[in-house]
Enzyme design. Structure first.
Site, mmCIF file in Angstrom:
data_model
loop_
_atom_site.group_PDB
_atom_site.id
_atom_site.type_symbol
_atom_site.label_atom_id
_atom_site.label_comp_id
_atom_site.label_asym_id
_atom_site.label_seq_id
_atom_site.Cartn_x
_atom_site.Cartn_y
_atom_site.Cartn_z
ATOM 1 C CB SER A 179 3.604 5.486 7.244
ATOM 2 O OG SER A 179 3.183 5.395 5.888
ATOM 3 C CG ASN A 226 -0.387 0.722 2.402
ATOM 4 O OD1 ASN A 226 -0.470 1.953 2.490
ATOM 5 N ND2 ASN A 226 0.215 -0.033 3.318
#
Length: 369
Positions: A179, A115
């Site tokens: 992230s 992702n």
């Protein structure tokens, strides 16, 4: 049955099927008859799994990892579906659309996902509204990240805005600096950047008037030395724990065709390929901090045996996301039932008793003479 359904769902673009499945789960949890049915099929309420971690009671150790319920729209869903807790977000102070689609990809041969969502969410104020209305019976954590347009110099203030809005409403707060999909975010894991950021969040949460545990989420791609440095900092500042680990930017060892992987482009890889490194990081962290911090292990957990291994390696709590996608809506029941059986098999009377047991050597055998 679910394997066949999964093949059908995989005919639909990943982000689209995510929204459809999430909507269906919210509908099922909204009405008493379907909610009761789902609860009967999914929930395992076994005393051996009960624990209290950083002052919060948990009736089961497996929680939904951040990324699925980005806007706290399903906080009343996760208890009936068997989760011991859930982590909303990642939420940023300002609403933002995230990265352009396509930004979510499946790797079925690896039981994995890639992702590059980019913290798409409606903002902390909207998430706070959802949390105020919750009737959730399981703990809810708030995962907060940096707004993309905010420069690194303003990161601490940006995180503080989210912490001020969500801290008073959540059972715990997770500071996401790991992230790979927000430019420069992982640089905040460096101790010289992380210390002032975490201090600001801790002070902001404390100003909210109630004790809220604060944790930090780290990447699997950190060097061992950097993992040690973050662990030491977490102890120094009095954090409640560490979530380990986020997705990886590595692509080695995959079964998916390399050309297909390359075509997917940048992003974080989650699922089975992350399992070994996630376990390795967990073990290193526990050796470093022992029981001074609570460790939440996430990354590649698919089976009860893997869940048990994480507990023995030092995890007080567990999280899943990709395993849920590939395992189905009642995957939590499989994990919790299997974990309870393994604990009893080895003579433990509680989950807490087993946390970190592999670091303490073999268990003494009962005297049967």
């Amino acid at each position: 049955m679910y394997a066949l359904l999964l093949r059908v769902m995989f005919l639909v673009p990943p982000e689209r099927i995510h929204h459809l499945a999430f909507a269906a789960m919210r509908v099922a949890a909204r009405f008493a008859p379907t909610r009761a049915l789902v609860r009967r099929l999914a929930v395992v309420d076994d005393p051996i799994l009960h624990s209290t971690v950083f002052g919060v009671p948990f009736r089961a150790p497996l929680g939904l990892a951040a990324g699925f319920d980005k806007n706290a729209e399903g906080v009343d869903v996760w208890g009936p579906f068997g989760w011991g807790f859930a982590e909303i977000g990642t939420v940023t102070a300002q609403a933002q659309p995230g990265n352009p689609a396509p930004r979510l990809f499946r790797l079925p041969a690896d039981r994995a996902l890639i992702n590059r969502m980019g913290f798409n969410n409606h903002g902390a104020a909207r998430a706070a509204e959802q949390l105020r209305a919750r009737t959730a019976t399981v703990p809810i954590g708030a995962n907060i990240g940096k707004t993309k347009v905010v420069e690194p110099a303003g990161a601490a203030a940006d995180y503080a805005t989210s912490a001020a809005l969500l801290g008073p409403l959540a059972d715990f707060v997770v500071v996401n600096v790991s992230s790979p999909n927000t430019p420069g975010l992982r640089d905040l894991q460096a101790v010289e950047s992380l210390r002032p950021l975490l201090r600001t969040v801790l002070e902001t949460v404390a100003d909210g008037g109630r004790r809220v545990p604060v944790l930090v989420k780290i990447a699997p791609d950190l060097s061992d030395e950097d993992i040690d440095a973050v662990a030491d900092l977490a102890v120094e500042l009095g954090l409640a724990g560490i979530v380990a680990t986020n997705t990886t930017i590595r692509r080695d060892g995959l079964h998916t065709d390399p050309e297909d992987v390359a075509a997917m482009g940048a992003g974080g890889l989650s699922g089975a390929p992350v399992a070994d490194r996630s376990l390795e990081v967990l073990r290193r962290l526990y050796r470093r901090v022992g029981d001074r911090l609570a460790l939440i292990s996430v990354g590649g957990i698919e089976t009860p045996e893997q869940a048990y291994q994480r507990v023995l390696a030092g995890a007080s709590l567990l999280q899943g996301y990709t395993g849920f996608i590939y395992g189905g809506p009642f995957w939590t029941r499989k994990i919790h039932r299997g974990l309870a059986e393994l604990l009893r098999r080895d003579g433990y009377t509680s989950l807490t008793e087993a946390v970190g047991a592999e670091h303490r050597g073999p268990r003494p055998q009962a005297d049967t003479a």
